[in-house]
Design an enzyme around this catalytic site. Structure first.
Site, PDB file in Angstrom:
ATOM      1  N   GLY A   1      -6.469  -3.420 -12.476  1.00 21.26           N
ATOM      2  CA  GLY A   1      -7.081  -4.380 -11.562  1.00 21.26           C
ATOM      3  C   GLY A   1      -6.236  -5.617 -11.323  1.00 21.26           C
ATOM      4  O   GLY A   1      -5.157  -5.779 -11.900  1.00 21.26           O
TER       5      GLY A   1
ATOM      6  N   CYS B   1       0.825  -1.217   0.000  1.00 22.23           N
ATOM      7  CA  CYS B   1       0.000   0.000   0.000  1.00 22.23           C
ATOM      8  C   CYS B   1       0.857   1.265   0.000  1.00 22.23           C
ATOM      9  O   CYS B   1       0.418   2.324  -0.447  1.00 22.23           O
ATOM     10  CB  CYS B   1      -0.917   0.009   1.218  1.00 22.23           C
ATOM     11  SG  CYS B   1      -1.710  -1.581   1.512  1.00 22.23           S
TER      12      CYS B   1
ATOM     13  N   ARG C   1       2.565  -4.193  -8.589  1.00 25.19           N
ATOM     14  CA  ARG C   1       1.963  -5.162  -7.662  1.00 25.19           C
ATOM     15  C   ARG C   1       2.886  -5.468  -6.492  1.00 25.19           C
ATOM     16  O   ARG C   1       2.449  -5.705  -5.389  1.00 25.19           O
ATOM     17  CB  ARG C   1       1.629  -6.450  -8.440  1.00 25.19           C
ATOM     18  CG  ARG C   1       1.077  -7.572  -7.584  1.00 25.19           C
ATOM     19  CD  ARG C   1      -0.297  -7.229  -7.038  1.00 25.19           C
ATOM     20  NE  ARG C   1      -0.645  -8.055  -5.879  1.00 25.19           N
ATOM     21  CZ  ARG C   1      -1.673  -7.844  -5.079  1.00 25.19           C
ATOM     22  NH1 ARG C   1      -2.493  -6.848  -5.313  1.00 25.19           N
ATOM     23  NH2 ARG C   1      -1.910  -8.623  -4.045  1.00 25.19           N
TER      24      ARG C   1
ATOM     25  N   GLU D   1      -9.854   5.597 -18.807  1.00 20.84           N
ATOM     26  CA  GLU D   1     -10.730   4.625 -18.126  1.00 20.84           C
ATOM     27  C   GLU D   1     -11.714   4.085 -19.159  1.00 20.84           C
ATOM     28  O   GLU D   1     -12.344   4.863 -19.871  1.00 20.84           O
ATOM     29  CB  GLU D   1     -11.471   5.354 -16.979  1.00 20.84           C
ATOM     30  CG  GLU D   1     -12.584   4.592 -16.336  1.00 20.84           C
ATOM     31  CD  GLU D   1     -12.120   3.276 -15.724  1.00 20.84           C
ATOM     32  OE1 GLU D   1     -11.237   3.286 -14.858  1.00 20.84           O
ATOM     33  OE2 GLU D   1     -12.664   2.217 -16.146  1.00 20.84           O
TER      34      GLU D   1
ATOM     35  N   GLY E   1      -2.157 -14.683  -2.785  1.00 18.52           N
ATOM     36  CA  GLY E   1      -2.427 -13.298  -3.165  1.00 18.52           C
ATOM     37  C   GLY E   1      -3.117 -13.131  -4.499  1.00 18.52           C
ATOM     38  O   GLY E   1      -3.941 -13.953  -4.907  1.00 18.52           O
TER      39      GLY E   1
ATOM     40  N   GLY F   1      -5.379  -4.998   1.767  1.00 17.31           N
ATOM     41  CA  GLY F   1      -4.407  -5.339   2.800  1.00 17.31           C
ATOM     42  C   GLY F   1      -5.058  -5.511   4.163  1.00 17.31           C
ATOM     43  O   GLY F   1      -4.668  -6.387   4.947  1.00 17.31           O
TER      44      GLY F   1
END
Ligand code: FAD
Length: 536
Positions: free
Chosen positions: A230, A42, A136, A183, A113, A287
């Site tokens: 994503g 994060c 990632r 987007e 994960g 997380g």
């Protein structure tokens, strides 16, 4: 007892630590194919923005730490190739020397994960990948940081406007890089409702970010390309071993994090969770949840009785001074899932303006139901504002975790003094507005509903309760200007039988106007939720 764990970031290491806290009698080994463990994924965008001094600060722990503190063996650069669920063994490859060996377990915890979804996009040089990165893990971070240092990109294109894309946008902008965002959906930050996402887009544009929505990128023409499109749960090992996968594509587990194999548990971003309000399966790889579910898996594997209570899907991020938070269902999700809802937009400062308070917009969604047990139950909340957003979302989350209804919010005994809040906190106001709409005849209409009804040609009496100067500047088509202070006198001349909509700038005077008209006998009066500010 032998416990093996696959994956050593948030979930795997939480599981190992909890298992050890419960027992000294287990041999605990964690296999991790990467060289970094237990890091803060994060925090990675903030390293790129210069807010974190070193990569070591994001990954402060190494296998020696876990060995000495927990007597847990973490084997990095060891990839698990196969799980044999019947024989209860793992096939493992040492990535440093190529050696392949087998290890056996009494209990296995899968914490593999998630992995980035990488779209097929060409970059300007035709060399896909050379300047395009997903973020990632720490290795990705190192590559991006090295690229920035070496090539000093002037422009960056971020594909995807979810939380990670937006955090990268802020941090790259802070590095002096000119950022554009693309987007494929019609709005930024797709997890928000469109009306709240508009506030985020406005802030992006105010900081010079070019935003294109409803666009699929084929060729990314920028010095640096970030693919923030994503993640997908990493379930291949589990799937090949016959472990059940849920409807969302992640590993199915029960409340004890147990898979369909009684001695195999799973936790973190590879598992499916359930929404604690609706009970339905969801996949929210975060997380916060990875730590929680890792702890439960470690507890269950050592005979503990902890059970998962689901998630609301709470998330928060910051973008150019704006905090954006959400929990539970959006209005769109609630309607798609068949809920009848009351929706309010509450625009209030988090503390008095004389103490420097700034406005936040709270959108809240409550259930309408004939079942008294469900009627008024909060389904979801989204908040956008400059300060105090984190505190309010957590109050909503806490209340919702205990099944709060709109009416419960105004009874919360929240802390008040001018540096912190207003006498009636924005959370309490939200409850009052929703409750008044649900059960006290002070119904709200959203901008979207009003537009639909106007477009359908419905005969409506729309009263703009603001002062004439504001009305003249801009108003909703077909509205009549009756400033609040003149409304009592003017009300008798209005038609009591036509459906009436009142509005002001944000909703407060609109509500006062609604009260006047209802008390004067107008039969059906709605107040426009969030007022003129929310109507676009
Ligand atoms: P992972 O972190 O994916 O770790 C799984 C590990 O398993 C990996 O190291 C992988 O190498 C290993 N593995 C997989 N397969 C094998 C195998 N076959 N053999 C051996 N090892 C294997 N969450 C929040 O709550 N708030 C935030 O603000 C937030 N910000 C984020 C920002 C970014 C940029 C990113 C990338 C994520 C962010 N997250 C945030 C999400 C959070 O980082 C993840 O939810 C968390 O890392 C999940 O932990 P995990 O242990 O389940 O999985």
């Amino acid at each position: 007892m032998k416990i093996l764990i696959i994956g050593a970031v948030a979930a795997g290491t939480s599981a190992a630590a909890k298992a050890r806290r419960n027992t000294e009698d287990a041999q605990i080994t964690v296999y991790e194919k990467d060289s970094y463990i237990s890091y803060s994924g994060c925090g990675m965008p903030y390293f790129l923005g210069g807010h974190v001094e070193s990569i070591d600060a994001l990954a402060p722990r190494d296998p020696q730490f876990f060995k000495s503190k927990y007597n847990v063996d973490i084997k990095t650069r060891h990839e698990v190739l196969e799980i044999d669920a019947t024989a209860k063994t793992l096939k493992i490859k040492n990535l440093d020397n190529g050696e392949i060996f087998t290890d056996s377990f009494d209990k296995l915890i899968i914490a593999t994960g998630a992995k980035s979804v990488i779209p097929t996009i060409k970059t300007a040089g035709g060399t896909a990948g050379a300047n395009a990165f997903a973020l990632r893990n720490i290795n990705d971070l190192i590559k991006i940081a090295a690229f920035i240092d070496e090539h000093k990109p002037k422009s960056a294109l971020i594909v995807g406007t979810g939380y990670i894309g937006l955090e990268m946008c802020e941090n790259l902008t802070e590095r002096g890089i000119e950022v554009s965002m693309v987007e494929k959906l019609p709005q930024v930050c797709p997890s928000l409702d469109e009306d709240m996402a508009r506030l985020v887009q406005k802030r992006l544009e105010a900081h010079g970010v070019r935003v294109s929505t409803g666009v699929e990128v084929e060729l990314a023409d920028a010095d640096l390309v970030i693919l923030a499109t994503g993640v997908r749960p990493e379930v291949s090992l589990a799937q090949n071993a016959g472990i059940a996968i849920g409807a969302t594509g992640a590993i199915a587990v029960n409340a004890k994090m147990q898979t369909n194999h009684p001695d195999i548990y799973a936790c973190g971003d590879c598992i499916e969770q359930f929404n604690s309000v609706t009970g339905r399966a969801i996949y929210r790889p975060l997380g916060s949840t990875a730590n929680k579910t890792g702890r439960i898996a470690g507890d269950s594997a050592t005979g503990g009785d902890l059970e998962f209570r689901g998630v609301l899907g709470t998330g928060i991020f910051q973008i150019f001074g704006l905090s954006v938070a959400q929990t539970g269902l959006s209005e769109r999700e609630a309607r798609e899932q068949g809920f009848e809802v009351a929706v309010c937009h509450n625009i209030k400062p988090g503390k008095p303006e004389y103490m420097g308070g700034t406005e936040m917009v709270i959108k809240a969604i409550a259930q309408k139901s004939d079942d008294a047990k469900l009627d008024g139950r909060l389904l979801g909340v989204q908040i956008v504002g400059e300060d105090g957003v984190d505190k309010r979302i957590d109050v909503f989350v806490t209340a919702m975790s205990f099944g709060a209804k709109a009416l419960d919010l105004e009874h919360l005994d929240l802390a008040y003094a001018p540096p912190f809040s207003t006498t009636k906190d924005p959370v309490m106001y939200t409850g009052m507005i929703l409750e008044n709409s649900l059960h006290r005849g002070r119904e709200l209409i959203t901008s979207a509903e009003l537009k639909t009804r106007i477009e359908a040609g419905e005969k409506l009496q729309i009263i703009d309760a603001r002062v004439a100067a504001q009305f003249e500047k801009d108003h909703i088509g077909g509205a009549e200007n009756v400033p609040l202070e003149r409304l009592r006198d003017a009300a008798d001349a209005l038609d009591r039988d036509i459906t009436t909509v009142t509005y002001c700038n944000k909703g407060v005077s609109g509500n006062a106007a609604q009260n006047v008209l209802i008390n004067k006998g107008v039969k059906k009066v709605y107040n426009l939720s969030g007022g003129r500010k929310s109507f676009n």
